[in-house]
Design a protein around this motif. Structure first.
Motif, PDB file in Angstrom:
ATOM      1  N   THR A 302       0.818  -1.208   0.000  1.00 12.12           N
ATOM      2  CA  THR A 302       0.000   0.000   0.000  1.00 12.12           C
ATOM      3  C   THR A 302       0.854   1.261   0.000  1.00 12.12           C
ATOM      4  OG1 THR A 302      -1.974  -0.973   0.906  1.00 12.12           O
ATOM      5  CG2 THR A 302      -1.537   1.272   1.562  1.00 12.12           C
ATOM      6  N   SER A 347       6.677   4.231   4.660  1.00  9.57           N
ATOM      7  CA  SER A 347       6.380   3.017   5.420  1.00  9.57           C
ATOM      8  C   SER A 347       5.532   3.349   6.642  1.00  9.57           C
ATOM      9  CB  SER A 347       7.683   2.365   5.876  1.00  9.57           C
ATOM     10  OG  SER A 347       7.424   1.257   6.687  1.00  9.57           O
ATOM     11  N   GLN A 348       4.431   2.650   6.775  1.00  7.72           N
ATOM     12  CA  GLN A 348       3.607   2.814   7.979  1.00  7.72           C
ATOM     13  C   GLN A 348       4.400   2.377   9.194  1.00  7.72           C
ATOM     14  OE1 GLN A 348       1.476   2.250  11.296  1.00  7.72           O
ATOM     15  NE2 GLN A 348       2.043   0.336  10.320  1.00  7.72           N
ATOM     16  N   SER A 349       4.901   1.136   9.144  1.00  7.50           N
ATOM     17  CA  SER A 349       5.554   0.558  10.328  1.00  7.50           C
ATOM     18  C   SER A 349       6.933   1.147  10.566  1.00  7.50           C
ATOM     19  CB  SER A 349       5.703  -0.946  10.144  1.00  7.50           C
ATOM     20  OG  SER A 349       6.532  -1.207   9.014  1.00  7.50           O
ATOM     21  N   THR A 352       9.716  -2.176   7.678  1.00  4.51           N
ATOM     22  CA  THR A 352       9.679  -3.108   6.554  1.00  4.51           C
ATOM     23  C   THR A 352      11.104  -3.365   6.059  1.00  4.51           C
ATOM     24  OG1 THR A 352       7.497  -2.350   6.016  1.00  4.51           O
ATOM     25  CG2 THR A 352       8.679  -3.485   4.263  1.00  4.51           C
ATOM     26  N   SER A 400      -3.976  -1.728   5.432  1.00  2.00           N
ATOM     27  CA  SER A 400      -3.733  -0.325   5.742  1.00  2.00           C
ATOM     28  C   SER A 400      -4.812   0.573   5.124  1.00  2.00           C
ATOM     29  CB  SER A 400      -2.369   0.059   5.173  1.00  2.00           C
ATOM     30  OG  SER A 400      -2.079   1.383   5.496  1.00  2.00           O
ATOM     31  N   GLU A 489      -6.532  -8.701  -0.131  1.00  3.05           N
ATOM     32  CA  GLU A 489      -5.912  -9.121   1.126  1.00  3.05           C
ATOM     33  C   GLU A 489      -6.909  -9.476   2.208  1.00  3.05           C
ATOM     34  OE1 GLU A 489      -4.207  -4.677   2.373  1.00  3.05           O
ATOM     35  OE2 GLU A 489      -3.071  -6.449   2.890  1.00  3.05           O
TER      36      GLU A 489
HETATM   37  O1  M6R Z   1       4.693  -0.828   7.133  1.00  2.00           O
HETATM   38  P1  M6R Z   1       4.793  -0.590   5.656  1.00  2.00           P
HETATM   39  O2  M6R Z   1       3.970   0.571   5.207  1.00  2.00           O
HETATM   40  O3  M6R Z   1       6.208  -0.479   5.176  1.00  2.00           O
HETATM   41  O4  M6R Z   1       4.179  -1.890   4.999  1.00  2.00           O
HETATM   42  C1  M6R Z   1       4.212  -2.082   3.619  1.00  2.00           C
HETATM   43  C2  M6R Z   1       3.262  -3.186   3.210  1.00  2.00           C
HETATM   44  O5  M6R Z   1       3.615  -4.390   3.816  1.00  2.00           O
HETATM   45  C3  M6R Z   1       1.813  -2.850   3.573  1.00  2.00           C
HETATM   46  O6  M6R Z   1       1.398  -1.655   3.020  1.00  2.00           O
HETATM   47  C4  M6R Z   1       0.867  -3.969   3.104  1.00  2.00           C
HETATM   48  O7  M6R Z   1       0.790  -3.989   1.709  1.00  2.00           O
HETATM   49  C5  M6R Z   1      -0.505  -3.762   3.739  1.00  2.00           C
HETATM   50  N1  M6R Z   1      -0.975  -4.993   4.295  1.00  2.00           N
HETATM   51  C6  M6R Z   1      -1.526  -3.264   2.787  1.00  2.00           C
HETATM   52  O8  M6R Z   1      -2.775  -3.117   3.345  1.00  2.00           O
END
Ligand code: M6R
Length: 609
Positions: A302, A347-349, A352, A400, A489
């Motif tokens: 995402t 990156s959300q987290s 990654t 996400s 997903e």
């Molecule tokens: O934490 P991140 O944004 O780096 O994660 C990237 C992807 O693993 C994450 O966006 C994944 O595709 C989600 N499950 C989408 O909903």
């Protein structure tokens, strides 16, 4: 992806560890276990499946202890079984180990240990750690762990307890996140902050190569190579525990979809007003763009889709060439970049593995790296040259939603401000864009409330289909990609997104009677072209759901479901168009009875490559 917890203090460890594991469920897992230290012995309880199974087993186990470690496992080496679940231990139950990551050289170590007569009870890479600690133990747990990890190749976060050392947890981090929560006469260990937000907002965030020696009264951090003490700063988190709760919603995903107006507002706070965008609080300024010849955006899933949106924005507003890459590809090709390249990682987290590796590669090659990250203090946030925090608050559902929205919204801000800095847009155009951005949170709120009932009805129809296509042109194509990923997903339906103009180059062969095609058409200059593509699929029997502007479709002989959006500049329409698609995947998955917040095989934070 795998979760570690640890507790040492004056309270009963079992419920605290279990609570911590529950808070980490969102990371994705297929088995779970805990190890407790009691009267110079270790008690290990582990179960394949969801945490309820472990909870039941713990309920029947009367052991009481004030120290323990726990784990949720996402299988990599060996199937999800009780035996392969963590904690792992040596033959004499002297040590219990939990581990996130992958030990790349475990096979050769295992052969060495087998030759020495050690007996293995699992197929995992992790078990070698327990046997190595046992082999090297000479009365000091941290020394044995330190010798052990020096032999390991790969990525790991590890926590170890020993039956011989009461009240002590030793933990190590290399390329897999680990934090220590600091309490009064109690301390915590976890792979992610939400695990213990109910107990503390003060954390040490371990860096690669650091080892934590945790007892209830003190925590010491060492560099495990030099064995020297490291002076750590306390990291104070401003998320509260409630933000990471469901608050009455059936699923985190629905809660997070509905939080989007507020989370965008939070991102925009102090960064935007009626006259200006002000990015000073993020530390970035004009100089980041004045010397930039090209931009490379690197991310996964995402977050990658948000980068695709940004490509259109930067190229249209700032006139800088942009290349967008999936991080797992970028890191293994030979990207051409230099000090005039700005690399933006998203990156959300912030953990990654592939995105982190891409960041490091870009820095090695002399590029400047700007990171868009949601999780405070995460590895990517700490290693990037500049950071823009996404301010979406904790995102717990694996799929996400609000983090994506804030990634895109952050790109709106940065691309617009870059255009201002580089004199690419005049004052009038800037003011018009600002006006629209300020309205965005309220418009998102309106879309959520306007379309939810309609979307529920459409979702009921979609559950009987196996394949769903998404089409769009330009920015709409990026939204189609994200909509298709969401549906895949969590509902497990096959969904594919295509640039609408590309269909006739092959994919049209798959379009058949009754197949749902979702068309996103918000680029006004391209509407007629998109509409021709819609007609192409309609004439082959497709059922069309069209997402476009209110009142835009004058005569309708083609579209089966029409979702209308309130008017905004079409550069920013994506964040309105994505809302019905998020809701559609949510309700389709709900009616298919899927595990929405923790879809099968997926993890929230993908810390292995
Ligand atoms: O934490 P991140 O944004 O780096 O994660 C990237 C992807 O693993 C994450 O966006 C994944 O595709 C989600 N499950 C989408 O909903």
């Amino acid at each position: 992806m795998c979760g570690i917890v640890g507790y040492v203090g004056n309270k009963s460890a079992k419920p605290i560890l279990l609570e911590g594991l529950k808070k980490l469920e969102y990371r994705g897992y297929d088995s779970a276990g805990i190890a407790l230290q009691v009267d110079q012995a270790l008690d290990v309880i582990k179960k394949q499946g969801k945490l309820e199974k472990l909870e039941k087993a713990l309920h029947n186990n009367k052991v009481e202890s004030k120290i323990g470690i726990g784990h949720t496992r996402w299988a990599t080496h060996g199937k999800p079984t009780d035996e392969n679940s963590h904690p792992h231990y040596d033959a004499d139950y002297n040590f219990a180990v939990v581990h996130n990551g992958i030990i790349e050289n475990y096979q050769s170590i295992k052969e060495e240990l087998l030759a020495e007569g050690k007996v293995f009870t699992s197929e995992t890479d992790t078990e070698v750690i327990a046997h190595l600690v046992d082999k090297y133990y000479k009365g000091d747990l941290s020394e044995a762990v330190s010798r052990t990890v020096k032999r390991l190749e790969g990525s790991f976060a590890i926590a170890v307890i020993s039956k011989n050392e009461e009240g002590r947890i030793v933990a190590v981090r290399k390329d897999s996140p680990l934090i220590v929560g600091l309490g009064q006469n109690e301390n915590f260990l976890a792979s992610d902050i939400p695990a213990f937000l109910n107990y503390t907002d003060q954390f040490y965030i371990l860096e690669d190569g650091e080892m934590a020696d945790i007892r209830k009264e003190e925590v010491k951090i060492y560099d495990y190579l030099t064995e020297k003490l490291v002076a750590k700063e306390i990291f104070e988190v401003n998320w509260d525990a409630e933000m990471a709760e469901k608050q009455g919603y059936q699923h985190f995903m629905l809660k997070e979809i509905k939080e989007q107006p507020e989370s965008v507002k939070e991102l925009f706070k102090n960064k935007i007003n009626a006259e200006e965008i002000d990015l000073s609080q993020t530390g970035i300024d004009r100089s980041l763009f004045t010397d930039t010849h090209n931009i490379q955006i690197v991310a996964c899933g995402t977050a990658y889709h948000s980068g695709l949106v940004a490509k259109y924005l930067f190229e249209e507003l700032v006139e800088i060439p942009v290349q967008v890459d999936v991080a797992s590809e970028y890191r293994y090709r030979k990207p051409l970049l230099d000090e005039k390249t700005l690399v933006i990682v998203v990156s959300q987290s912030g953990e990654t593995a592939d995105t982190l590796a891409a960041l490091r590669l870009a820095q090695e090659k002399g590029a400047r790296v700007l990171a868009f990250v949601n999780v405070q203090g995460s590895s990517i946030a700490r290693e990037a040259d500049h950071v823009i925090y996404l301010k979406a608050g904790p995102e717990i559902a694996v799929a996400s939603t609000k983090a994506y929205t804030n990634m895109v919204a952050a790109f709106y801000l940065v691309s617009l401000q870059a255009a201002v800095w580089l004199n690419k847009i005049d004052e009038k155009r800037k003011q018009a864009y600002l006006k629209d951005l300020i309205r965005l949170p309220e418009l998102i709120r309106q879309v959520i409330s306007n379309v939810e009932t309609q979307i529920k009805l459409i979702a009921k129809e979609y559950i009987s289909h196996k394949n769903i296509f998404f089409i769009g042109r330009n920015l709409d194509y990026t939204i189609a990609l994200e909509g298709a990923l969401k549906l895949k997903e969590i509902s497990y339906l096959h969904a594919e997104a295509y640039p609408a103009g590309e269909l006739k180059h092959g994919t049209l062969a798959l379009v058949d009677e009754g197949i749902p095609v979702i068309a996103v058409a918000t680029r006004k200059d391209l509407f007629d072209k998109s509409y021709s593509n819609i007609k192409e699929v309609k004439s082959r029997g497709a059922e069309i759901l069209l997402i476009t502007w209110e009142g835009y479709l004058q005569e309708n002989d083609t579209v089966d479901h029409l979702v209308e959006l309130p008017d905004i500049n079409d550069l920013f329409a994506g964040l309105l168009a994505i809302i019905p698609l998020q809701l559609l995947s949510y309700y389709t998955a709900l009616y298919l009875d899927c595990d929405i917040d923790q879809p099968r095989n997926l993890a929230k934070s993908v810390t292995v490559e």
